[in-house]
Structure formats: structure tokens, C-alpha cells
Design an enzyme around this catalytic site. Sequence first.
Site, mmCIF file in Angstrom:
data_model
loop_
_atom_site.group_PDB
_atom_site.id
_atom_site.type_symbol
_atom_site.label_atom_id
_atom_site.label_comp_id
_atom_site.label_asym_id
_atom_site.label_seq_id
_atom_site.Cartn_x
_atom_site.Cartn_y
_atom_site.Cartn_z
ATOM 1 N N ASP A 78 0.865 -1.170 0.000
ATOM 2 C CA ASP A 78 0.000 0.000 0.000
ATOM 3 C C ASP A 78 0.908 1.228 0.000
ATOM 4 O O ASP A 78 1.909 1.267 0.714
ATOM 5 C CB ASP A 78 -0.852 0.050 1.272
ATOM 6 C CG ASP A 78 -1.964 -0.985 1.299
ATOM 7 O OD1 ASP A 78 -2.090 -1.757 0.331
ATOM 8 O OD2 ASP A 78 -2.705 -1.009 2.293
ATOM 9 N N HIS A 135 4.989 -7.386 0.122
ATOM 10 C CA HIS A 135 4.644 -8.678 -0.474
ATOM 11 C C HIS A 135 5.255 -8.800 -1.873
ATOM 12 O O HIS A 135 5.687 -7.808 -2.466
ATOM 13 C CB HIS A 135 3.130 -8.835 -0.531
ATOM 14 C CG HIS A 135 2.492 -8.910 0.827
ATOM 15 N ND1 HIS A 135 1.911 -10.063 1.317
ATOM 16 C CD2 HIS A 135 2.342 -7.975 1.802
ATOM 17 C CE1 HIS A 135 1.431 -9.835 2.535
ATOM 18 N NE2 HIS A 135 1.679 -8.572 2.848
ATOM 19 N N SER A 241 8.686 3.762 4.839
ATOM 20 C CA SER A 241 9.747 4.088 3.908
ATOM 21 C C SER A 241 9.312 3.903 2.476
ATOM 22 O O SER A 241 8.175 4.194 2.117
ATOM 23 C CB SER A 241 11.008 3.277 4.202
ATOM 24 O OG SER A 241 12.112 3.873 3.577
#
Length: 277
Positions: A78, A135, A241
Site C-alpha cells: 500500500d 509482499h 519508507s
Amino acid sequence: MPKHALSRLVGKFAAAEAGWFTTRAISMFIKAYGINMGEAKLKNAGDFKTFNDFFTRELEPGARTIDSDASTLCYPVDGAISQQGDITDGQLIQAKGFNYSLTSLLGGDENTSAPFQGGKFSCIYLAPKDYHRIHMPMAATLREMIYIPGELFSVNPLTANNVPNLFSRNERVVAIFDTEQGPMAMVLVGATIVASIETVWAGTVTPPAGKDIFRWHYPATGVDAIHFEKGDEMGRFKLGSTVISTFAPEMVSFNESAGPGTVTRLGEHYADLNGAR
């Protein structure tokens, strides 16, 4: 500002089980950044023993759907796209007027960067409110991990627009994978108060302090090979980050409608694999 000392200090607090103080800090963070706890597996500030547990919180089942099409890549996190496009003359775009070196980003070894020259890259920024597990955008086998020491500048859009070579100056972990379509690198970039970077195969990546680059190599086959399917978790940021992905030439085609500022959601369509069926 002593960015490393500050980051390590914050890291100690983030890892501490400080009872009511931890709960209070989490509650304030949720309110300040408008975090949607409805999609988290644990929904209340008091459910988390440490701030790190909260920051790397697991989503509840079904909160994200992984695109199952084998001919596509899915977004690994995200966040929001900072920049993406072609790697031209060994350079990646950081912001308007700022480019940086692919070879420097990947640790300074031209043999490491050579397979990605002339390929494509994508840089995604994770804001404090975002889900902070990373992921896999596609199925892949881990070949190498590289730890590169460096600065800990903030990586928010304001800093990216003003600090030259930001991503190739900050501390980072590079994971290089082999896929059926070609090599892929995922660069996890540290930043101010990012307490640490984790990978699922190595845990917290914390080599001895200093200026040395560390490399780990992994087998391609056998019981010790580390293989991931599309959508599998591969790492975490303990405080937010940026993730930069690089791909071999002619390997992927990004969504034409996506560009700087596009919001990304884990599992949604990211790019097409050229020639895949």
C-alpha cells in the site's frame, strides 16, 4: 540532526513493552494519521504489546485480494507511486531535475546492475498511515540479499524533490530474485526513524556498524532454496519508507494510467508480463 542516533532511540521505544504508555502512543498515532483499524486483524490500540507490533500489524483475512492472473504483477505494498518508468543510461528518475544511478542504488557492483540496464523501475512511497508489510509482486526465487549502509534522510515527497541521490544515499536492503521472465530486484530503503528493516528469511537485517556492504547468496534449487508465490509476504518496515523495484529489459509493461501520485493497494494490478500467457 543525528539521524542514526535518533532512529535507534525511536527503535528502542518502538520495541519496548511499555504498557499504558505504548497504548497511549498507538492511540495518538492512529488519530493523528487517520489509520483505518477496521481492516486490521487486531483493531484496538491495547491489543498490541509494542509499537512495532502495531506498525507492522496484520490485516484481517480478505482485506486485500491478490490478482491471480499469472501474466501480471500485483502491487507489493500500500502506498503511492513516486516515480516509475524506463532505466535510461543507467539512471532512474527520483523527481523533476533529479536522477540517480542504478548501480549505486544496488550497491555499486556493475555486475549486479547489468541485468537491469535498459529495463524498468517503480518507486512506491509508504506513508505512516499505510500497511507496512511488503509482499511479492510475482512468483520468484531469492538469489541474493545486499545490505548497504548509508544516511537516514526522510523519504517523503518533499525530501525526494530536494535531496539529490536520496535513495542511493540512504541505508537499504536489496533483494534480488530470479523469475521465469527474468531478474527482479526489490530495494527496501531506510529513512529517518525507520527503526529497522526485516525480511522473512533473515529477520531484522542488522550487520555490524560501519561502512561495509554485506552480501548473502542463496541456492536456486533444493531444500534450502527460498521461493515465493505472488502475494507472499517478503519483508516489513518498522516505521515507514520506500520500495523500489527494478526489472530486466522487455520484462514488464506498467499501467499506462499509473504514474507519480497514483495510490497503490497491495494485490491490485501493477504491470503486465511481456510475453506471458
